[in-house]
Write an enzyme that holds these catalytic residues in place. Structure first.
Site, PDB file in Angstrom:
ATOM      1  N   LYS A   1       0.264 -43.052  -0.585  1.00 20.30           N
ATOM      2  CA  LYS A   1       0.963 -41.636   0.296  1.00 20.30           C
ATOM      3  C   LYS A   1       0.406 -40.786   0.688  1.00 20.30           C
ATOM      4  O   LYS A   1       0.134 -39.911   1.760  1.00 20.30           O
ATOM      5  CB  LYS A   1       2.217 -40.842  -0.767  1.00 20.30           C
ATOM      6  CG  LYS A   1       3.704 -42.062  -1.087  1.00 20.30           C
ATOM      7  CD  LYS A   1       4.321 -41.697  -1.949  1.00 20.30           C
ATOM      8  CE  LYS A   1       5.605 -42.484  -2.145  1.00 20.30           C
ATOM      9  NZ  LYS A   1       6.408 -41.450  -3.151  1.00 20.30           N
TER      10      LYS A   1
ATOM     11  N   ASP B   1      11.296 -38.882   0.770  1.00 23.25           N
ATOM     12  CA  ASP B   1      12.433 -38.172  -0.888  1.00 23.25           C
ATOM     13  C   ASP B   1      12.706 -36.695  -0.751  1.00 23.25           C
ATOM     14  O   ASP B   1      13.460 -36.610  -1.540  1.00 23.25           O
ATOM     15  CB  ASP B   1      10.647 -38.108  -1.650  1.00 23.25           C
ATOM     16  CG  ASP B   1       9.946 -39.771  -2.102  1.00 23.25           C
ATOM     17  OD1 ASP B   1      10.313 -40.599  -1.882  1.00 23.25           O
ATOM     18  OD2 ASP B   1       8.400 -39.469  -2.152  1.00 23.25           O
TER      19      ASP B   1
ATOM     20  N   GLY C   1       8.295 -31.215 -14.547  1.00 23.73           N
ATOM     21  CA  GLY C   1       6.816 -32.388 -13.831  1.00 23.73           C
ATOM     22  C   GLY C   1       5.956 -31.609 -12.753  1.00 23.73           C
ATOM     23  O   GLY C   1       7.056 -30.829 -11.535  1.00 23.73           O
TER      24      GLY C   1
END
Length: 287
Positions: free
Chosen positions: A69, A105, A137
């Site tokens: 990505k 996303d 995260g």
């Protein structure tokens, strides 16, 4: 002379596990459209050449997954503002002869929240001191989700990660609204959290569970987990046990695929119960 059918791909390393061909194959059949969508396994060393040869190979574009990505971000000729902020690209397409890149996303995550919680969820999950999301995260998924939440206008975003340095790096997206705190601080943050989001691998099949007592969460809070194997993670099970809305990770996978299909095949697909059921059946049969 016949016009060749549109040819799209998902590229990664490894890639055999990807459900994207099932998703796009379902939509091609549903819309009665010609075209193909295929898995392509490309080693990172060969990825730049793969991207440079896309047009010559007859591809109209495709999806990009781990570990490519960031490289796709660097190789795209035109970037959406969202992709520029995230620093990663998961969707490529040609437009006016140039290779465009986006990161879907963020809108995919938000579309699934809208579908699961209702479009008014930012207000419904808000707590007394504003609309607050706690993101667990600090990897690529966390960055994309933070950008989406910023676009949606949440008041305060908190990032907690075992590596404090990585979490601190995400505050640059919006220092006024994003705060980085230590993983140990998570339990004390729950009472002010309207939306709890796990972007780590904890709870994924084969990984350690995410051990977290959700009792301090407000009664109007919602819990989201981007893990979708298993579909019902221990975190989501705990949320349901408390009577809180629990948003699984599969919807993000399905919704992030919509923009790419529209670019490559010229139709706007919908995420339907039939599509979800097909992917769930595949997950249950293959894991």
């Amino acid at each position: 002379m016949t016009t060749p059918h549109p040819r799209a791909f998902v590229v990664g390393h490894p890639i055999a596990h990807s459900r994207s061909p099932l998703i796009h194959g379902h939509w091609l059949a549903e819309h009665g459209l010609p075209g193909t969508y295929e898995r392509v396994d490309v080693h990172p060393d060969a990825f730049p050449e793969f991207v440079r040869s896309l047009h010559a190979a007859g591809f109209v574009g495709g999806n990009v997954t781990i570990p490519h990505k960031e490289a796709a971000f660097r190789l795209a000729e035109e970037l959406t503002p969202r992709a520029g902020r995230i620093g990663a690209v998961n969707t490529l397409w040609f437009e006016d002869g140039r290779l465009h890149g986006d990161n879907t996303d963020a809108p995919g995550f938000l579309a699934h929240l809208d579908a699961s919680l209702g479009a008014g969820w930012p207000e419904a999950t808000g707590v007394a001191n504003g609309r607050v999301a706690l993101v667990l995260g600090a990897g690529g998924a966390a960055r994309a989700i933070l950008v989406g939440l910023l676009e949606r206008g949440l008041d305060r975003l908190i990032v907690a990660n075992r590596s404090a340095e990585r979490a601190e790096g995400l505050t640059a997206l919006d220092p006024a609204r994003i705060t980085a705190l230590s993983w140990d601080a998570v339990p004390s943050l729950l009472p002010e959290t309207g939306l709890l989001i796990n972007t780590t691998a904890l709870g994924m099949a084969g990984q350690d569970p995410l051990v977290l007592d959700l009792a301090p969460l407000p009664a109007q809070a919602a819990v989201s987990d981007i893990v979708y194997v298993p579909l019902e993670t221990p975190l989501l099970a705990a949320a349901r046990a408390r009577g809180l809305p629990a948003v699984d990770g599969l919807g993000m996978l399905l919704h992030q695929a919509v923009p790419g299909f529209r670019h490559w095949f010229g139709a706007a697909p919908c995420v339907t119960p039939a599509l979800r059921a097909r992917i769930v059946a595949d997950l249950e049969s293959h894991g």
